[in-house]
Design an enzyme around this catalytic site. Structure first.
Site, mmCIF file in Angstrom:
data_model
loop_
_atom_site.group_PDB
_atom_site.id
_atom_site.type_symbol
_atom_site.label_atom_id
_atom_site.label_comp_id
_atom_site.label_asym_id
_atom_site.label_seq_id
_atom_site.Cartn_x
_atom_site.Cartn_y
_atom_site.Cartn_z
ATOM 1 N N SER A 254 0.855 -1.177 0.000
ATOM 2 C CA SER A 254 0.000 0.000 0.000
ATOM 3 C C SER A 254 0.891 1.226 0.000
ATOM 4 O O SER A 254 2.109 1.123 0.071
ATOM 5 C CB SER A 254 -0.895 0.006 1.234
ATOM 6 O OG SER A 254 -0.149 0.468 2.342
ATOM 7 N N LYS A 255 0.253 2.356 -0.036
ATOM 8 C CA LYS A 255 0.955 3.643 -0.089
ATOM 9 C C LYS A 255 1.917 3.849 1.090
ATOM 10 O O LYS A 255 2.798 4.695 1.017
ATOM 11 C CB LYS A 255 -0.073 4.781 -0.097
ATOM 12 C CG LYS A 255 -0.722 4.965 -1.440
ATOM 13 C CD LYS A 255 0.005 6.054 -2.198
ATOM 14 C CE LYS A 255 -0.425 6.134 -3.647
ATOM 15 N NZ LYS A 255 0.609 6.727 -4.474
ATOM 16 N N ARG A 256 1.694 3.075 2.169
ATOM 17 C CA ARG A 256 2.553 3.236 3.358
ATOM 18 C C ARG A 256 4.030 3.113 3.029
ATOM 19 O O ARG A 256 4.855 3.826 3.556
ATOM 20 C CB ARG A 256 2.234 2.162 4.405
ATOM 21 C CG ARG A 256 1.140 2.468 5.368
ATOM 22 C CD ARG A 256 1.087 1.380 6.449
ATOM 23 N NE ARG A 256 1.358 0.053 5.910
ATOM 24 C CZ ARG A 256 0.447 -0.755 5.387
ATOM 25 N NH1 ARG A 256 -0.805 -0.386 5.361
ATOM 26 N NH2 ARG A 256 0.769 -1.947 4.908
#
Ligand code: GLU
Length: 490
Positions: A254-256
């Site tokens: 994910s964008k994390r």
């Protein structure tokens, strides 16, 4: 009897083109190409609130850009049109009628309040029990009468007793007991709106899909879909569930931990083949040693049965390394074409000027090729070329280094004179030889001139060969920079 090999991807056009979709597409495509099958693209656009035309276009453009050409699908057509799920709803509803008539599905007249109450009860339970609609045993004629009278209902699938076992081509045998599966909704209450698990089977059947390869998140859906195939008396496709793509934090990508959209990597200037190659490694390996391989090698060797079960960690550092490997392997002409959009975006010159100076631009790009990892790195290395000569911005580190050389002004001026008078002449290689001899004759050391000279010519502390840079600038421009440098560094 073996069926013709037909695989598909069925993306929902809701947002950016996720790398997970690209990887799924890549594996399906490669399988079809290796074993002489057909690769189908179907757009699952039944979620009207979330679908966008822009997202659909981005999927088509992104897959094409990656070279994942589909044999049937939007813009391409094919024998099982339409490939747009929303245009197949009539067909889906007809299948639903068939399943109602055969008793494999039933009308559930429960109201939203009743369902909420059931959910609340479920939350209070220690052990979850699967939903079985209160109306599942309602007489068919009675249910039809209530429906005809206008009472709203959902169509649910009647889960039989027992369990489902299937052979996942990646995970091996998977068994799910039916008491874990709800009588799930096939068509939503109140609207003639069929759900994913239902329509995906209708469409896969209609399109004669023989193999379904998709992300692990769909594993929970497969028993539901298999039960539907058997309710319809149709053979089910083979299934394989690709391992999750994980971020460096070992959670679902994910964008994390970094960018997840294909467009982000295109915008940053990752070479296409590097993206292709890196995605191929997300759950698959050529031989466990070779990381860099061509698309042809991939297609020659890919088999879904060799895909790993364990989650694939998406390592951004390795991706960057791979980008550099591909970029540095390109021919200068090819590289120049790839960095061109970044040059135009930097606004150094118009497209026409760039065209006119193309051979020069190719040489310029080649001079820094070894230093680039991404196409977007180009402006950092050559941006100074396009600055006014007397005002090339000096990097503080470059300037500090130059100022440490006590004889900088004298040597810069003397070198400029020698260059201007023709005492230093010839090719860049000859300049280098003559300059070194000239420095020695001045009783100085190489860095006494080279450090201030690099600063004056490029504003940078490091970079490609100085004389190549000088040649690319041309002697008059170089002289202007050197003379300005003698003043600016005084
Ligand atoms: N629309 C679904 C998705 O994008 C398709 C899943 C499937 O391949 O069955 O995840």
């Amino acid at each position: 009897m073996t069926r013709p090999l037909r695989v598909r991807i069925a993306p929902s056009p809701t947002g950016t083109v996720h790398l997970g979709l690209c990887r799924t597409a890549l594996f399906n495509w490669a399988y079809a190409r290796r074993f002489g099958g057909t690769f189908v693209l179907r757009i699952e656009d039944t979620d009207h609130d979330r679908n966008t035309q822009a997202s659909q276009q981005a999927i088509l453009d992104g897959l094409r850009w990656l070279g994942l050409d589909w044999d049937e699908g939007p813009e391409q057509g094919g024998p099982y049109e339409p490939y747009q799920q929303s245009e197949r709803v009539e067909r889906h509803l007809a299948w639903a009628e068939k399943l109602l008539a055969s008793g494999h599905a039933y009308r559930d007249f429960s109201t939203p309040e009743q369902l909420d109450a059931w959910r609340a009860e479920q939350e209070g339970r220690k052990q979850r029990i699967a939903y079985r609609g209160a109306d599942r045993d309602l007489d068919l004629a009675e249910a039809e009468r209530r429906a005809a009278a206008g009472e709203e209902y959902a169509v649910r699938f009647r889960i039989p007793d027992g369990e489902t076992t299937f052979e996942d081509l990646i995970r091996g045998q998977v068994t799910i007991p039916h008491h874990e599966i709800d009588d799930w909704v096939m068509v939503r209450r109140g609207a003639a709106s069929p759900t994913y698990n239902f329509v995906v089977v209708c469409d896969d059947l209609d399109m004669h899909i023989s193999h379904v390869f998709r992300g692990e998140e769909h594993l929970v859906n497969t028993p539901k879909q298999l039960l539907l195939y058997s309710a319809l008396g149709e053979p089910a496709p083979e299934f394989a569930h690709l391992p999750l793509m994980l971020g460096t934090d070992r959670k679902k990508l994910s964008k994390r931990t970094g960018d997840t959209a294909l467009g982000d990597y295109q915008a940053k200037g990752y070479p296409r083949e590097a993206i292709f190659n890196f995605l191929a490694l997300q759950g698959w390996a050529l031989d466990g040693e070779t990381d860099v391989f061509s698309r042809e090698q991939f297609v020659e060797r890919f088999d879904i049965r060799d895909v790993a079960k364990a989650g694939a960690v998406f390592d951004p550092d390795k991706f960057l390394w791979m980008a550099g490997e591909y970029l540095r392997g390109e021919k200068p002409e090819e590289l120049a074409a790839h960095v061109k959009p970044f040059a135009l975006e930097a606004g150094w010159m118009s497209a026409q000027e760039l065209q006119e100076r193309w051979p020069w631009f190719v040489r310029l790009v080649a001079s820094v090729q070894e230093r680039l990892a991404l196409y977007s790195d180009l402006p950092h290395w050559v941006g100074h070329m396009f600055q006014p000569h007397a005002e090339v911005p000096y990097d503080p580190k470059a300037e500090k280094g130059a100022r440490k050389r006590e004889r900088r002004v004298e040597l810069l001026t003397g070198f400029a004179d020698a260059l201007e008078s023709g005492a230093i002449h010839g090719s860049p290689a000859q300049w280098a030889e003559q300059t070194k001899a000239w420095i020695e004759a001045q009783g100085a050391k190489i860095p006494d001139l080279f450090q201030p000279l690099r600063c004056a010519l490029t504003g940078m502390a490091g970079g490609p060969d100085l004389f190549e840079t000088l040649d690319l600038l041309g002697v008059p421009a170089a002289l202007e920079r050197i003379r300005a440098g003698a003043q600016r560094l005084a």
